[in-house]
Design an enzyme around this catalytic site. Structure first.
Site, short mmCIF file in Angstrom:
data_model
loop_
_atom_site.label_atom_id
_atom_site.label_comp_id
_atom_site.label_asym_id
_atom_site.label_seq_id
_atom_site.Cartn_x
_atom_site.Cartn_y
_atom_site.Cartn_z
N ASP A 201 0.83 -1.20 0.00
CA ASP A 201 0.00 0.00 0.00
C ASP A 201 0.87 1.26 0.00
O ASP A 201 1.87 1.33 0.72
CB ASP A 201 -0.85 -0.03 1.29
N GLU A 243 1.57 -0.42 -5.05
CA GLU A 243 0.64 0.65 -5.38
C GLU A 243 1.45 1.93 -5.43
O GLU A 243 1.83 2.48 -4.39
CB GLU A 243 -0.46 0.78 -4.31
C1 GLC Z 1 -4.25 3.16 -0.45
C2 GLC Z 1 -5.50 2.32 -0.50
C3 GLC Z 1 -6.66 3.11 0.02
C4 GLC Z 1 -6.36 3.52 1.44
C5 GLC Z 1 -5.02 4.24 1.53
C6 GLC Z 1 -4.58 4.37 2.95
O1 GLC Z 1 -4.31 4.25 -1.30
O2 GLC Z 1 -5.71 1.88 -1.83
O3 GLC Z 1 -7.85 2.38 -0.03
O4 GLC Z 1 -7.36 4.39 1.91
O5 GLC Z 1 -4.00 3.56 0.86
O6 GLC Z 1 -4.14 3.12 3.44
#
Ligand code: GLC
Ligand code: CA
Length: 566
Positions: A201, A243
């Site tokens: 993440d 991500e």
């Molecule tokens: C990422 C996730 C999202 C979350 C954020 C904080 O962007 O995809 O859903 O709110 O991280 O963890």
């Protein structure tokens, strides 16, 4: 070797335990329920599940606010149930990756509770503090409009703490070697319990320098290498899927020049340009984005997706492009979010138009990378815009026409089931679509099967083939003397296109249609002319009459006889 690089050609499916299937009737999906649905996922052709956070959490951000990294939230089951689940996946030849959310914890995490209790706490330095309100407090919010600041004063601590996301998600001080060691320990723990890797993440924020004096954060890319190195020591074929919504010129920093950092990244840049292409019927910016994100190490792979669990972030498009996508796919303010995105699900965005859904999916399955399906999209589920922020697209899976869509026996599901309008569960559900050979579900299953028969997409090199028509995208993939070719018409009107396959000799003379009997032969000048219906698409294997022979080569390769990726 090919098995070691399993992620180069997988079909990922992303889901939340809590909204998938409830076995014990308390209204909340659980691991026992999920276990019962593994045959469904296997039948669909899924080869890897990406499980969203399921650890103990106050659930103020759909579980992305973790309060214990080494457990299972009791509402979903126990660690024992988790292991039954990974075992059930393994029995069916499916792998599992899980979210690794280590940029921040919940403010209810024992580390934070301890850290705030005293400046002398051993955990104090695990978070990012300031005595006074920092000058950059009003900058860098990830959820503008909802989140007011990136620093909040904590009364107990008598100090300000940094939070890139919501104020209940204090950032971990990831530069602290103790925190880094803990991140490795978390990975090691879940690897031991049977997962094949992590969807990491918020990677750019994990590796960024943090603090009151940090004006422009600096990314500490070396951290990525140490994560990967550790993982590889523990389990050679485990992966990290990052991500990281970054610009193409930064991609290689994440992959590493020697392929020694992230194995996979989501291709946000292509995602946004893909939605622009669908909105404008102009394939040129998408072709450019494909070109711009082409460089990557041989062992790395893109994750290709349409919609995910967050908003469709359009922040990388130009203002004019973004406005066009808003106009076509999310014209109402209620459909938009954080000044940059659309929060709807795919099907309502495309007006529930089957032709457009197939086009979008066909693109996702044939653009360079590994496809990642969002649960429910295979039956064209809708959204509920009455739910706040991103929750609109996180409603329970629609299994049948039974009450609560067969998701739970309780009449109080954790999130309301969609029960009105064209996307209500009485119309849109798995049971109904399973019986209908022409349903979206059965189409998806067929197209997944076909995707597995074109390994060139995952392994090969691609070329965008020029046509005179910007609304038609033609792409060819080559891998070990085999080629496949895909044609997509982004326009609602029928199109006639001519192109040369661009291979020497007779190689491109025959295009064998993989989805129907409608093959194409080149004219004397080596050109193919196709008539595509509005939103039409074609998948071809390029070949002379010996194409069947070539297929058996591929089969041999896939069994690992000859080893290494191109
Ligand atoms: C990422 C996730 C999202 C979350 C954020 C904080 O962007 O995809 O859903 O709110 O991280 O963890
Ligand atoms: Ca339950």
């Amino acid at each position: 070797m090919i098995d070691d690089l399993w992620y180069k050609n997988s079909v990922f499916y992303c889901l939340s335990v809590g909204t998938f299937m409830d076995a014990n009737g308390d209204g909340i999906g659980d691991f026992k329920g999920l276990l019962r649905r593994l045959d469904y996922l296997q039948g669909l052709g899924v080869t890897a599940i990406w499980l969203m956070p399921f650890q103990p959490s106050p659930h103020k951000d759909d579980g992305y606010d973790i309060a214990d990294y080494y457990g299972v939230d009791p509402r979903y089951g126990s660690l024992g149930d988790f292991v039954e689940f990974t075992h059930g996946c393994r029995q069916r030849g499916m792998r599992v990756i899980i979210d690794l959310v280590v940029n921040h914890t919940s403010d209810q995490h024992p580390w934070f509770l301890d850290a705030r209790s005293s400046p002398d706490s051993p955990y104090r330095d695990w978070y990012v503090w300031a005595d006074k309100k920092p000058a950059n407090a009003g900058k860098g919010m990830v959820f503008p409009g909802v989140q007011k600041s990136t620093w909040t004063r904590d009364k107990v601590a008598g100090a300000w703490f940094f939070h890139r996301f919501y104020d209940f998600q204090p950032d971990l001080n990831t530069s602290n070697p103790h925190v880094q060691a803990e991140i490795l320990k978390i990975m090691g723990f879940w690897i031991q319990l049977g997962v094949s890797g992590f969807r990491m993440d918020a990677v750019p924020f994990v590796i960024a320098t943090k603090g009151a004096k940090v004006g422009k954060p600096i990314e500490q890319y070396d951290m990525l290498r140490s994560f990967r190195e550790f993982l590889q020591w523990r389990q050679g074929n485990a992966v990290i899927l990052a991500e990281a919504n970054v610009l193409p010129e930064t991609d290689m920093e994440y992959f590493g020049d020697d392929g020694d950092r992230m194995h996979m990244m989501f291709n946000f840049f292509v995602n946004q340009n893909l939605f622009y292409a669908l909105a404008s019927a102009d394939s040129r910016p998408l072709a450019k984005a494909l070109q711009a994100t082409k460089p990557r190490p041989a062992t790395a792979q893109w994750g290709l997706f349409l919609r995910n669990h967050d908003e469709l972030d359009l922040g990388r498009l130009t203002k004019a492009q973004r406005e066009l996508v808003f106009e076509k796919f999310g014209p109402d303010k209620t459909m938009q979010l954080y000044d940059r995105g659309i929060r709807r699900r795919l099907a309502p965005m495309l007006g529930g138009d089957r032709r457009r859904l197939e086009l979008a999916y066909s693109l996702m399955f044939t653009l360079p990378g590994t496809p990642v399906i969002r649960y429910g999209d295979e039956i064209a589920m809708g959204d509920n815009l009455d739910l706040p922020e991103r929750n609109c697209a996180r409603t329970p899976m629609q299994w049948s026409t039974e009450p609560q869509a067969g998701f739970t026996k309780s009449d109080r599901p954790c999130s309301p089931v969609i029960d009105v309008g064209p996307y209500g569960y009485e119309h849109v559900n798995v049971a109904k679509q399973r019986r209908d050979p022409n349903s979206m579900l059965n189409w998806t299953e067929r197209v997944i099967r076909m995707r597995k028969e074109v390994p060139e997409v995952g392994w090969g090199d691609f070329k965008v083939i020029a046509t005179r028509d910007p609304s038609v995208l033609v792409m060819r993939y080559d891998w070990r003397n085999n080629s496949v070719l895909f044609v997509h018409n982004l326009d609602e009107k029928p199109r006639e296109v001519s192109f040369a396959v661009g291979l020497p000799g007779d190689a491109g003379k025959l295009l064998v249609n993989l989805l129907s009997e409608d093959h194409s032969r080149a004219n004397e000048r080596g050109k193919h002319t196709l008539v595509l219906e509005g939103y039409g698409y074609r998948w071809y294997r390029v070949g002379g009459l010996d194409y069947l022979l070539k297929r058996s080569d591929i089969d041999a390769d896939a069994k690992g006889k000859t080893g290494h990726p191109a």
